[in-house]
Design an enzyme around this catalytic site. Sequence first.
Site, PDB file in Angstrom:
ATOM      1  N   CYS A 123      26.239 -31.425   2.056  1.00 50.23           N
ATOM      2  CA  CYS A 123      24.919 -31.898   1.845  1.00 50.23           C
ATOM      3  C   CYS A 123      23.834 -31.212   0.989  1.00 50.23           C
ATOM      4  O   CYS A 123      23.346 -31.262   0.034  1.00 50.23           O
ATOM      5  CB  CYS A 123      24.671 -32.589   3.326  1.00 50.23           C
ATOM      6  SG  CYS A 123      25.567 -33.940   3.632  1.00 50.23           S
ATOM      7  N   HIS A 124      23.938 -29.907   1.849  1.00 51.09           N
ATOM      8  CA  HIS A 124      22.697 -29.041   1.332  1.00 51.09           C
ATOM      9  C   HIS A 124      23.062 -27.741   1.111  1.00 51.09           C
ATOM     10  O   HIS A 124      22.351 -26.553   0.939  1.00 51.09           O
ATOM     11  CB  HIS A 124      21.353 -29.135   2.056  1.00 51.09           C
ATOM     12  CG  HIS A 124      21.058 -30.664   2.306  1.00 51.09           C
ATOM     13  ND1 HIS A 124      21.316 -31.296   3.603  1.00 51.09           N
ATOM     14  CD2 HIS A 124      20.262 -31.310   1.696  1.00 51.09           C
ATOM     15  CE1 HIS A 124      21.145 -32.528   3.435  1.00 51.09           C
ATOM     16  NE2 HIS A 124      20.468 -32.690   2.489  1.00 51.09           N
ATOM     17  N   GLY A 125      24.487 -27.261   1.070  1.00 54.30           N
ATOM     18  CA  GLY A 125      24.912 -26.159   0.807  1.00 54.30           C
ATOM     19  C   GLY A 125      25.014 -24.882   1.877  1.00 54.30           C
ATOM     20  O   GLY A 125      24.502 -23.802   1.577  1.00 54.30           O
ATOM     21  N   ARG A 178      15.736 -30.560  -0.490  1.00 55.93           N
ATOM     22  CA  ARG A 178      16.876 -30.024  -0.649  1.00 55.93           C
ATOM     23  C   ARG A 178      16.678 -28.669  -1.518  1.00 55.93           C
ATOM     24  O   ARG A 178      17.243 -27.359  -1.373  1.00 55.93           O
ATOM     25  CB  ARG A 178      18.160 -30.422  -1.493  1.00 55.93           C
ATOM     26  CG  ARG A 178      18.602 -31.824  -1.044  1.00 55.93           C
ATOM     27  CD  ARG A 178      19.990 -31.940  -1.508  1.00 55.93           C
ATOM     28  NE  ARG A 178      20.092 -32.277  -2.949  1.00 55.93           N
ATOM     29  CZ  ARG A 178      20.931 -32.686  -3.692  1.00 55.93           C
ATOM     30  NH1 ARG A 178      22.074 -32.956  -2.986  1.00 55.93           N
ATOM     31  NH2 ARG A 178      20.803 -32.960  -4.745  1.00 55.93           N
TER      32      ARG A 178
END
Lengths: 635, 176
Positions: free
Chosen positions: B140-142, A277
């Site tokens: 989830c990851h923006g 991420r």
Amino acid sequence: MTAPLSSPATRLGKLVAAAADRLPLSTQIRRGVVDHPLPNSLERWGKLVGSLAAFLLVVMIATGVILAMHYTPHVDHAFDSVERIMRDVGSGWLVRYLHKNGASLFFAVAYIHVFRCLYLRSYRPPRERMWRLGVILLLLMTATAFMGYVLPWGQMSLWGATVITSAFSAVPVVGERIVAFLWGGYAIGTPTLNRFFVLHFLLPFAIFGVTVAYLGRRRLTKDLFALGIFLVAACVLVFWFPDHLGHPDNYVPADPAVTPPHLMPEWYFLPLYAVLRAIPDKLMGVVAMVGALLVLFAVPRLDRSPEHGGRPRPWFAVAFWLFALDCILLGYIGAKPAEGVWMVAARLATAYYFLHFLVVLPLLTHREPDARGRLPGLAATGLKALTALAAVLAVASPFGGETLREHDWSWRGPFGGYDAAQLRRGHQVYSQSCAACHGMKRVRFRELAALGYGDEEIAAFAAARFVTDGPDDEGEMFERPGLPSDAFPSPFPNDRAAMAANSGAKPPDLSLLAKASVGGADYVVAVLTGYGEPPPATEIPPGTYYNTAFPGHAIAMAPQIFDGAFEFADGAPNDAAAIARDVAAFLQWASEPELEARRAMGLRVAAFLLALLAAMYALKRRDRAVAMPKRRVKT
Amino acid sequence: MSEHVEPPTRRDFLFGAIYAAGAGGVLASLLPLADTLAPAADTLALASIEVDLAPILEGQAITVLWRGKAVFVRHRTPAEIAAARETDLAKLRDPQTDADRVLRPEWLVAVGVCTHLGCVPLGQRSGQPRGDHGGWFCPCHGAHYDTSGRVRKGPAPANLAVPPYVFLDDTRIRIG
């Protein structure tokens, strides 16, 4: 633990030795293990970790084979079959909790071993092949654990699998085709679940094979005392905190239309997830995540410093503990939302992770700065303490969310159980109010016996509800009064009807609600009593109510619980808070009916293990008394 | 190396050829095995679905499942259409005009699967975050998507995919 001569175990050992001689690896391993033995204490540590891993592998394979006999790899049945194992299969909850927590323990042991090898630099020649074999083991474990986590088919299972398999779509040109090939379809479905099940069953045998090659002819530990301590810790985890290491969302059945708001993997993948991420580019994120594992292969090349002949390397220790702290930090960040300050922290921690391997290690190779001073020693000790503290905090930290008021439940504490009178009151509230919209398809009327009801009472409860049965001889479905073997029926024929009758929001099935919510029964109470006027400037969509505890604060369920809304036959208080607690306790029981049996068995196992531990301690003291003079002669 | 090296004989050549042919045969026999893992014919032939647009009011959106994936159908407001039309293409990571992404301006149909790692973005229901550009936000990851389903921010590399669909009449579409 050595076997007597010519026993089957020795014959097996000979076979393994014979096979090892024919493997090209064998010379390397022999050179690594036999010709260059580690110092005595470290060798003992190594044996202990190896023995624990071997023990856990056997436990995982044994429990896994049994689980496979009850599991159904189909999107419509997987979740139900796991819940059937938990509720209906005899001791099924034990086997499943052993398997589920066994995976965590396996990774804990493996990670301790990896860090120990990094600290001792066990990857240097002539052991570099051993090290690489170990990294292969780690990769196999990662693949196996990932596929195993998909099988229960909860929300985290589905979406974790989606994210990780979608990572392959980052491959240029053929990415999308690779993903469709992995899935066997356009989305994760039954073909995916089925192949993951088969591979999850198959890969452990590969792990077993590599483990035999890896452990080679090393014998098992004789340190039964340390083994005993491990067993006690495992017992506490399995019998008292079986779900502490998993996210509650995985008790929500998989839904391909809704992604959980806080997606996260199991704890042992959190550092890798944080790396994924941290990088705002898809391909590079995937490359970094895979690279974080693969860089371990290169460690023997990155750190080429010669033997230091036991000379202390304080700067190396500082670097090592910084790295360990960084890994724990990455794990902590991986469980946080992907925004704001956490993203900054994730990038810094990821950068340091690679910096350690690619820059710090090679630099320390060329010269360990002359460090007679006490500064690096102090720094290393401080970092060591900080790492330990961070590890404890990370393990103890909850899954976030707003803090809920904690109630004094009867099942709190290690010896707690359910309060049958409270459960009966909760059942009354459920039947008279909640059941109008919510079914409990995993709880059968017959199970109410646990609340102290007699057979006739249970038959009457069941008969008061109507269930759909059929088709009859004419092919028609019909309604009949419930039987004790029926589950608490939903008032709606299907999900669509439930949504249509409730302005688009389906009333959830309550069987697992307490277990599937962060905060458990405390959350249920908070929602039931959390209604109020929205704060100014907060817009609540039409048809919903403001609720302080509900995620998003807009709940479709109208307030249900009021002071005096129910009369209890036992004269218990019936203010709104008391009613909410009673029904929350009932839902807790519905989601974890095995809790009392689990703790009772846990106490027996713990008592047995503690007695065994005492015996092992006595043995250890005796052994030490015998071994001491011998060693003095030798050295 | 002073040792004498034998020149390759006909026998060596035959051995080499046999090994190569054998390896080719093994590889070829693995192909059908791998083929069984690819999407099967019934999966490939998954039926198309029809969606009734009449109940979706302006500003609302629904999610339907097509081929096991979420598909967003959004009835856009004039302001949302204008925002999508007026976007400077140079600012886009995956440049596409809004007109290329819709059949009729008021209806946006897009596969509701984030092009990063496959999560379903938020923004379908009122009250959910819609990101910085009024479209969708993937938790989830923006990743942020605009009112045309185009990626504007975050790790996603491409716009939300537009599935093949046709208007059967003014209030019905068929996807697939």
